[in-house]
Design a protein around this motif. Structure first.
Motif, PDB file in Angstrom:
ATOM      1  N   ILE A 260      62.624 -12.770  24.950  1.00 39.13           N
ATOM      2  CA  ILE A 260      62.182 -13.350  26.434  1.00 39.13           C
ATOM      3  C   ILE A 260      61.474 -12.362  26.915  1.00 39.13           C
ATOM      4  CG2 ILE A 260      62.108 -14.447  28.637  1.00 39.13           C
ATOM      5  CD1 ILE A 260      65.429 -15.245  27.704  1.00 39.13           C
TER       6      ILE A 260
ATOM      7  N   ILE B 249      60.047 -17.947  24.064  1.00 45.52           N
ATOM      8  CA  ILE B 249      61.192 -18.771  24.021  1.00 45.52           C
ATOM      9  C   ILE B 249      60.617 -20.650  24.354  1.00 45.52           C
ATOM     10  CG2 ILE B 249      61.998 -18.572  26.163  1.00 45.52           C
ATOM     11  CD1 ILE B 249      64.539 -17.874  24.844  1.00 45.52           C
ATOM     12  N   SER B 250      59.841 -20.885  25.263  1.00 38.07           N
ATOM     13  CA  SER B 250      59.942 -22.265  25.867  1.00 38.07           C
ATOM     14  C   SER B 250      59.585 -22.847  24.976  1.00 38.07           C
ATOM     15  CB  SER B 250      58.874 -21.502  26.958  1.00 38.07           C
ATOM     16  OG  SER B 250      59.896 -21.236  27.861  1.00 38.07           O
TER      17      SER B 250
ATOM     18  N   ALA C  38      62.581 -23.419  22.149  1.00 41.06           N
ATOM     19  CA  ALA C  38      63.652 -23.858  22.629  1.00 41.06           C
ATOM     20  C   ALA C  38      62.790 -25.976  22.647  1.00 41.06           C
ATOM     21  CB  ALA C  38      64.615 -23.342  24.234  1.00 41.06           C
TER      22      ALA C  38
ATOM     23  N   VAL D  48      70.046 -22.228  21.305  1.00 37.54           N
ATOM     24  CA  VAL D  48      68.807 -21.126  22.088  1.00 37.54           C
ATOM     25  C   VAL D  48      69.521 -19.897  22.401  1.00 37.54           C
ATOM     26  CG1 VAL D  48      66.361 -20.648  22.781  1.00 37.54           C
ATOM     27  CG2 VAL D  48      67.315 -23.262  21.071  1.00 37.54           C
TER      28      VAL D  48
ATOM     29  N   GLY E   8      68.148 -16.627  24.137  1.00 39.76           N
ATOM     30  CA  GLY E   8      67.446 -16.174  25.104  1.00 39.76           C
ATOM     31  C   GLY E   8      67.326 -13.583  25.102  1.00 39.76           C
TER      32      GLY E   8
ATOM     33  N   ILE F 104      62.637 -23.014  30.728  1.00 37.36           N
ATOM     34  CA  ILE F 104      64.195 -22.079  29.978  1.00 37.36           C
ATOM     35  C   ILE F 104      65.346 -22.374  30.743  1.00 37.36           C
ATOM     36  CG2 ILE F 104      65.402 -19.563  30.844  1.00 37.36           C
ATOM     37  CD1 ILE F 104      62.505 -18.567  29.553  1.00 37.36           C
TER      38      ILE F 104
ATOM     39  N   ARG G 227      66.718 -26.132  28.585  1.00 32.48           N
ATOM     40  CA  ARG G 227      66.097 -26.009  27.503  1.00 32.48           C
ATOM     41  C   ARG G 227      67.097 -24.556  26.442  1.00 32.48           C
ATOM     42  NH1 ARG G 227      60.238 -28.709  26.947  1.00 32.48           N
ATOM     43  NH2 ARG G 227      61.169 -30.728  27.889  1.00 32.48           N
ATOM     44  N   VAL G 228      67.181 -24.057  27.198  1.00 37.26           N
ATOM     45  CA  VAL G 228      67.825 -22.746  26.859  1.00 37.26           C
ATOM     46  C   VAL G 228      69.220 -22.699  27.299  1.00 37.26           C
ATOM     47  CG1 VAL G 228      67.508 -20.471  26.966  1.00 37.26           C
ATOM     48  CG2 VAL G 228      65.537 -21.009  26.503  1.00 37.26           C
ATOM     49  N   ASP G 229      70.106 -22.343  26.121  1.00 38.27           N
ATOM     50  CA  ASP G 229      72.133 -22.155  25.813  1.00 38.27           C
ATOM     51  C   ASP G 229      72.285 -20.645  26.892  1.00 38.27           C
ATOM     52  OD1 ASP G 229      72.579 -24.722  24.739  1.00 38.27           O
ATOM     53  OD2 ASP G 229      70.575 -23.487  23.705  1.00 38.27           O
TER      54      ASP G 229
ATOM     55  N   VAL H 152      71.168 -16.645  28.284  1.00 37.31           N
ATOM     56  CA  VAL H 152      70.602 -15.548  28.566  1.00 37.31           C
ATOM     57  C   VAL H 152      70.996 -13.970  28.397  1.00 37.31           C
ATOM     58  CG1 VAL H 152      69.006 -14.427  29.173  1.00 37.31           C
ATOM     59  CG2 VAL H 152      68.162 -16.822  28.950  1.00 37.31           C
TER      60      VAL H 152
END
Length: 403
Positions: free
Chosen positions: A176, A182-183, A186, A198, A200, A244, A247-249, A251
């Protein structure tokens, strides 16, 4: 917000320009981690980076009037090359603002793809301010490096390829910077299987996302400092932050030494050259920055391979230091015949290779009848370094480890 259908539409637009890059099973990194590791080799993409995808998709959606006026953007290097090539391919004039310290290799590559390069500012954010000035003065369309749905959708085509090539994927690890990559990935993955995790990864010296997620709004760092110049941004975008969050699990962050180790290990064991930003996902995996199950199928996304050769030299040396393959020591010898030979005999007995020796009798920190000696040494790992230091101590040498 960016939708899965946007990514599907982008696939057709970028197909003629962007390559479907390999997804390569790595026996080496699977053995090292206990996971089932497949490397997404996006560093083999045209221009050496994923950025050509988003740039191509965005420029393909310009109106006729916007094409005639030309485009402008800001970039640390990879987006610059992507915009320059994508614009040149359809006859659109491009102006690219890059930080003054952008790697020479990336500046030259951008110019070779037809971009008009303007160097300005100390980092991406300063370059972006200049690019927006040019946008206002010239009427050009600004092609954002990450905070644009069409750019994000183009990058998301990587996620489509990963899932097509490996439908059983459990976790995809993505660097990221501004958040566009990543957007998109994901969105592509969650649109096909919401159970795909996902992760980051940011560099410690440019880590705005984790704190932004904790506070529930974007924060901006005062400065950034990392060898991963491709993700050296002070903050992420409004649009990318929204994606993010949803949808991102998870970071995580990695340090520059950890990035250096991952880059040198990748180069030595897989014969694959990544830039700092490209090695960040592998660094997170190798350093155990996130939890995973044994035999979990994990895909680190190696997003780029455009590393400046001077930077590569420094990174390799740092990687060797971190893994105990190189060290630099200082000691003081009595300034008499044979004293240096006694030191070298200890090194020889320890089977240490000497890269270089610097002998100084003029230092004010030593006695008049002494000599200061610095040695650059090739070693075989941390245990070998420890053994060497014990041997030197037993032989009566007082040693300072410099690196």
């Amino acid at each position: 917000m960016l939708a899965f259908d946007d990514v599907l539409a982008a696939r057709d637009r970028v197909a003629e320009t962007a390559r479907h890059t390999p997804l390569d099973y790595s026996h080496t990194f699977s053995s090292m981690t206990g996971a089932d590791v497949h490397l997404k080799l996006e560093l083999f993409q045209r221009t050496g980076s994923f950025k050509i995808r988003g740039a191509t998709n965005r420029i393909a959606t310009l109106s006729e009037g916007e094409r005639e006026a030309g485009v402008v953007t800001a970039s640390a290097g990879n987006h610059a090359q992507g915009v320059a090539l994508a614009a040149t391919r359809i006859g659109v004039d491009s102006t690219i603002v890059m930080p003054e310290r952008a790697p020479v290799s990336k500046v030259q590559a951008t110019e070779s793809y037809g971009g008009n390069v303007v160097l300005h500012g100390r980092d991406y954010d300063a370059a972006a301010q200049k690019a927006h000035e040019i946008e206002r003065e010239s009427g050009r369309t600004y092609v954002h490096a990450f905070d644009d749905e069409m750019v994000m959708a183009g990058q998301g085509t990587i996620g489509l390829e990963i899932y097509e090539d490996l439908p059983g994927v459990d976790t995809v690890v993505v660097p990221i910077g501004g958040g566009g990559l990543i957007s998109g990935i994901a969105t592509a993955l969650k649109g096909q299987d919401d159970d795909v995790r996902v992760i980051g990864v940011q560099a410690d010296g440019a880590s705005s996302v984790a704190e932004s997620l904790k506070k529930g709004h974007r924060i901006e760092r005062d400065s950034v400092q990392t060898i991963a110049d491709g993700i050296a941004t002070r903050t992420i975008g409004d649009r990318t932050f929204e994606v993010i969050e949803e949808r991102v699990d998870e970071v995580v962050t990695v340090t520059d030494p950890e990035i250096a180790v991952a880059l040198t290990t990748l180069l030595e064991r897989s014969k694959t050259l990544a830039e700092g930003a490209g090695a960040v996902p592998l660094a997170a995996l190798l350093e155990g920055k996130f939890d995973y199950e044994d035999d979990e199928t994990i895909v680190p996304t190696l997003c780029g391979g455009n590393i400046d050769l001077n930077t590569l030299t420094n990174v390799i040396m740092r990687g060797l230091v971190e893994t105990g393959r190189y060290c630099k020591i200082r000691t003081v010898l009595e300034d008499r015949p044979g004293s240096l030979e006694e030191l070298v005999e200890v090194l020889s007995a320890a089977q240490v290779n000497v890269y270089g020796i610097e002998h100084d009798r003029t230092s004010r920190d030593i006695a008049m009848n002494d000599a200061e000696v610095e040695l650059d040494l090739e070693t075989r790992g941390p245990d070998h370094v420890a053994e060497l230091l014990d041997r030197l101590e037993d032989a009566g040498f007082e040693v300072e480890v410099l690196v």
